[in-house]
Structures are given as structure tokens and as C-alpha cells.
Design an enzyme around this catalytic site. Structure first.
Site, mmCIF file in Angstrom:
data_model
loop_
_atom_site.group_PDB
_atom_site.id
_atom_site.type_symbol
_atom_site.label_atom_id
_atom_site.label_comp_id
_atom_site.label_asym_id
_atom_site.label_seq_id
_atom_site.Cartn_x
_atom_site.Cartn_y
_atom_site.Cartn_z
ATOM 1 C CD GLU A 220 -2.907 0.072 2.670
ATOM 2 O OE1 GLU A 220 -3.921 -0.649 2.629
ATOM 3 O OE2 GLU A 220 -2.450 0.762 3.406
ATOM 4 C CG HIS B 147 -6.438 5.421 12.522
ATOM 5 N ND1 HIS B 147 -5.995 4.219 12.209
ATOM 6 C CD2 HIS B 147 -7.940 5.353 12.868
ATOM 7 C CE1 HIS B 147 -6.749 3.420 12.515
ATOM 8 N NE2 HIS B 147 -7.916 3.981 12.677
ATOM 9 C CD GLU C 177 -7.896 -2.491 10.119
ATOM 10 O OE1 GLU C 177 -7.120 -3.097 9.457
ATOM 11 O OE2 GLU C 177 -8.381 -2.924 11.108
ATOM 12 N NE ARG D 134 -12.219 -5.791 16.550
ATOM 13 C CZ ARG D 134 -11.546 -4.658 16.971
ATOM 14 N NH1 ARG D 134 -12.073 -3.778 17.677
ATOM 15 N NH2 ARG D 134 -10.715 -4.259 16.245
ATOM 16 C CB VAL E 111 -10.465 -0.730 22.511
ATOM 17 C CG1 VAL E 111 -9.903 -0.295 23.839
ATOM 18 C CG2 VAL E 111 -9.778 -1.997 22.139
#
Lengths: 70, 447
Positions: free
Chosen positions: B199, B207, B287, B291, B294
Site C-alpha cells: 500500500e 487515523h 479497514e 465488532r 476498545v
């Protein structure tokens, strides 16, 4: 007789040296896994490995003897 | 649902139990020999030892956990994060046993778990991805050719990777050649597949991720963004919402893109779309985490919602409790991940925590897995607690955070608390001027 000990509690992930090997100071001799992190154990001394005291998968505590040098 | 098994440990097991108990749901904890004295074991309605400390002999033993769930006649299993949470086969076997898996469809877990497949899926849906290889890169020659076409530096990544493991930044062809074999070997060892891909490395990247939620009726909403740029070893350390860097127009575009991405895979339950953002606010899909994250308390802080409650409601077949227009982002929340580690070298520091106390005051939430006199063992990840601070403004939450760390006492082990004190004093951080290389480029601890 000289000994190389573990700097940290964890599981032995890999052993990069065997009996009879000549190792140098600063060489990575074992890989320990602790808290999901791989921590290389570097030898602080040089010499010939006379005994490997641990196996892959063993749990070691801080200060446990990993290798014995002649 | 009357009874839920929590296939996890530590702070997240406790966090899930809190909501279950508030909803009148009984909880079943599973624990290893190393965790028998942990607070989550005591808090559960029922608790069962499932094996030795090593994760493959306890928390990853899906058959034993499922067998226990059947024997205990539970209605649902919550996997938390990590461990079995993104194991599609486990989710399938739970569902086949007639138990509700509190998470997305197993096929979605599969689809998003493979980074190459998920990149393709997003490209097809019209979502921009980081420039890179469209297929796995099997030979070094191919990797070098690709890297030259997009320009160095590049990231070499494991297709099945996650949690910051199995990725290396390569500055040039020599570095790529040096890392290629070892990255493949690590990918094989950690994720069962040696597939890797290349990549483009984005300089001074941030981020930023968007929390999404879907139900069984085709409704999908976003719960705003979390800026997670403060990282060490590609793992998050500090997360905050709203992002102090993104413009309102970029945020809106990112929410829309996250909804588009989640819709493309008919997403159900809680999920997170991660993006890499460049200095010009261009963003690329990185990505999707299928789920609970955290850092979900950051979102709970600014929305006032209970994400675990939403997960349970959706899992038992209810519609999303709120429409998009009813979900508001209010104030500012920031989370600090307290790790048992040396704050300078980031090396683990397991041991007995003789004291672990803090001063409670307004805006403070501590999700701790451990208590005073707990033993932090070397078997699991080093996170002891998450310290989530809320304020009406970013300035207020940073001031409260500073006050919190002054009142925090931890004895017996080393933690990264001194690093947080340093971060909170750093002018760039205070101004919201930071990228993912912030911790690498700075010396924040002077004592």
C-alpha cells in the site's frame, strides 16, 4: 560459567541458538512473548553455549536462566 | 434475552456485564487460571474456569465456550473485542447452536476480515481505498514493481492482519527486500495465511474512524467520528471525538462514505470504518472492524448512548432505537489507554499492582479491568484501564484529563501515565496538530 537470563516474564517464542554455538555480545538469542509483544533477548556477553535451559512454549519469569555459556 | 455469556476478559467483560445487569440480563463469565481473582469474574452472575492462562488454552477455545453456553442455556454470546470476536466460524457455530451471536453476520466478518477482499468490496462500492495492490503480492519482484509504480515509502501488510501486527513501512527497495520474507512468515504464524500486499504510505497521516450501526431492517446510521491518530507500534493510545483537525465538510463527507461502505455489505450491529486521512483532508478506506471497538466509550461520551445496549437490542431483533437525525454529537470526549508498560521504551511491565486509585470528579469515566492488588500477568494485552474524560469543549476535557492524571496513583508496575502527562502539555497536541507519527517524533517524558 556465565548465564543469560530473561529480562521479562513471558513465553519462549523462538530460540535462535543451540548448544555449541559461539555467540557474540549484542546477538539476539531468544524471542520472548509478553503481553502480545515479541521481545528479543540479546546476549550481553560472548562465549560458547553449553546448555539451553528452556524449550519453545515454556513460560519463564524475569531472571530465569535461559542459556548457560562455557 | 435473559442470560448472556461473555467470551472475553478484563475491562470489556465488566463493561458488557454492567449493561446486561442494568437490563435485567444474567451474565456468564469465562476465565483462565490466571484470571480467577479478576473483578469481572466476581461481577458475573455465574463464572466458569475454561483452562490454562495461554489464550489458545482458554479464551480461544471456541468448542469449550460453546459447550458451556449450551449447558448454561444462554440466549446470546457477546464476544467483546479481540479473541473470538472476528472469528466467522465461531459466530456460525454459535448461531447453528440456536444461540444469538451479538455481532454482525458471519459472512460480513469473513468479507471484512481479509484486507484484500475488503479493499475490493469497497472499491466496487465506490469508496476510495489507499492506493495499492489489488491482489496479494506473492513475489518480491512483484512487490518492488508495485512499490516503484506508486513511489516509496510503502507499507507492506499481511492480508489477514490486524491490531498493528504484520505491517512494515519500507523506505526503499532494500528495505522492502529485507522485510518481504519476514513479513510473510509473521503473517503465516499470526494469521494463518502468508498473503501480503503493498500500500502507498501516506505521510503525516491521521487515523480517523466512523462508528456505524445497522439493524435487521436495512437501517444504518453513523455515530460520528473518533480521531485515533496517537499511536505506538500502530496501536492506538489516545482517541477523541470530535476530531480536532477535520473540517465540518470533510467530516460530513466521511460520515456519508461510512454509511455507503456499511450499506454495501448490509451491515448489522456495531461496526467501525477506519480511514487514513492526508494533510489535504483526502481520506481512504483502511479497514472495517466488525465488532465493538476498545474506544467505543468516546462515542458514548459525545452521543450519550449505550452502545452495548444497542448491540443487544439489535441482536434480539429490534429496530435501531434512533434515526440519524435524532443522534447528536455534543461536547468532547477523549480516551487514554492505560498500559502496563515502560512509558519510554513501551516494553511490557507485568507484575502486582499494589495500588490503583484515582480521584473521582465530574466528566471522568474509568473502565478498568483490574483493581488495587490485582496481578497484571504477561499472558494478555497490557491494557489495565481506559480513562475517558468528557467536557463541554475540548479545552475543558483536556484540563480535566490533566487533573485526572495528577490524582491517579499506580504502584508496583510501570505504566504509560507519565506519557499522557507529557502529551497533555505538548503544544501541538493542545492545538490538535498531530499525526500517527506524533509519538515517534517527540520526546514527551523528561523525568
Amino acid at each position: 560459567m556465565k548465564e543469560i537470563t530473561s529480562s521479562m516474564a513471558g513465553t519462549v517464542l523462538n530460540i535462535m541458538v543451540g548448544g555449541g554455538d559461539e555467540i557474540t555480545s549484542g546477538q539476539e538469542v531468544l524471542m520472548i512473548e509478553s503481553m502480545k509483544m515479541e521481545i528479543p533477548i540479546e546476549s550481553q556477553i560472548e562465549g560458547k553455549v553449553s546448555e539451553v535451559k528452556v524449550n519453545i512454549g515454556d513460560f519463564v519469569n524475569e531472571g530465569d536462566v535461559l542459556l548457560v555459556l562455557e | 434475552m435473559k442470560k448472556i455469556l461473555i467470551a472475553n476478559r478484563g475491562e470489556i467483560a465488566l463493561r458488557i456485564m454492567n449493561t446486561c445487569h442494568q437490563m435485567g440480563i444474567e451474565t456468564v463469565a469465562v476465565y483462565s487460571d490466571a484470571d480467577s481473582d479478576m473483578p469481572f469474574v466476581k461481577e458475573a452472575t455465574y463464572a466458569f474456569n475454561i483452562g490454562e492462562p495461554a489464550v489458545n488454552k482458554s479464551y480461544l477455545r471456541s468448542e469449550i465456550i460453546l459447550e458451556l453456553a449450551k449447558n448454561e442455556d444462554v440466549d446470546g454470546i457477546h464476544p467483546g473485542y479481540g479473541f473470538l470476536s472476528e472469528n466467522a466460524d465461531f459466530a456460525r457455530s454459535v448461531m447453528e447452536a440456536g444461540i444469538i451471536f451479538i455481532g454482525p453476520d458471519p459472512d460480513t466478518i469473513d468479507l471484512m476480515g481479509d484486507k484484500i477482499v475488503s479493499r475490493k468490496t469497497m472499491l466496487d462500492a465506490g469508496v476510495a481505498v489507499v492506493p495499492g495492490s489489488e491482489e496479494g503480492t506473492s513475489t518480491l519482484e512483484e512487490a518492488v514493481r508495485l512499490a516503484e509504480s506508486m513511489g516509496y515509502p510503502v507499507m507492506l501488510k499481511a492480508s489477514g492482519g490486524g491490531g498493528g501486527i504484520g505491517m512494515v513501512r519500507c523506505e526503499n527497495e532494500q528495505a522492502l527486500a529485507k522485510s518481504f520474507g519476514s513479513t510473510k512468515a509473521r503473517a503465516k504464524a499470526y494469521f494463518g495465511s502468508e498473503e501480503v500486499f503493498v500500500e502507498k504510505y501516506i505521510n503525516n497521516a491521521r487515523h480517523v474512524e466512523v462508528q456505524v450501526f445497522g439493524d435487521n431492517y436495512g437501517n444504518i446510521v453513523h455515530l460520528f467520528e473518533r480521531d485515533c491518530s496517537i499511536q505506538r507500534r500502530h496501536q492506538k493510545v489516545v482517541e477523541e471525538s470530535p476530531s480536532p483537525f477535520l473540517s465540518d465538510s470533510a467530516k460530513q463527507k466521511m460520515y456519508d462514505t461510512a454509511i455507503k461502505a456499511a450499506t454495501a455489505v448490509n451491515y448489522r450491529n456495531a461496526g467501525t470504518i477506519e480511514f487514513i486521512v492526508d494533510e489535504q483532508e483526502n481520506f481512504y478506506f483502511l479497514e472495517m472492524n466488525t465488532r465493538l471497538q476498545v474506544e467505543h466509550p468516546v462515542t458514548e461520551g459525545v452521543t450519550g448512548l449505550d452502545l452495548v445496549k444497542w448491540q443487544i437490542l439489535v441482536a434480539r431483533g429490534e429496530k435501531l432505537p434512533l434515526a440519524q437525525t435524532d443522534i447528536q454529537q455534543k461536547g468532547h470526549a477523549i480516551e487514554f489507554r492505560l498500559y502496563a508498560e515502560d512509558p519510554k521504551s513501551f516494553l511490557p511491565s507485568p507484575g502486582i499492582m499494589e495500588e490503583f486509585t484515582w480521584k473521582e470528579f465530574q466528566g471522568i469515566r474509568v473502565d478498568a479491568g483490574y483493581a488495587s492488588r490485582s496481578t497484571v500477568t504477561p499472558y494478555y494485552d497490557p491494557m489495565i484501564a481506559k480513562c475517558i474524560i468528557y467536557g463541554d469543549t475540548r479545552k475543558e476535557s483536556l484540563e480535566r484529563a490533566e487533573q485526572f492524571f495528577k490524582g491517579l496513583t499506580i504502584k508496583g508496575i510501570k505504566t504509560n501515565a507519565p506519557l499522557f502527562k507529557g502529551i497533555l502539555k505538548d503544544p501541538d497536541f493542545i492545538n490538535g496538530n498531530y499525526s500517527t507519527s506524533f509519538l515517534t517524533n517527540k520526546t514527551l517524558i523528561t523525568e
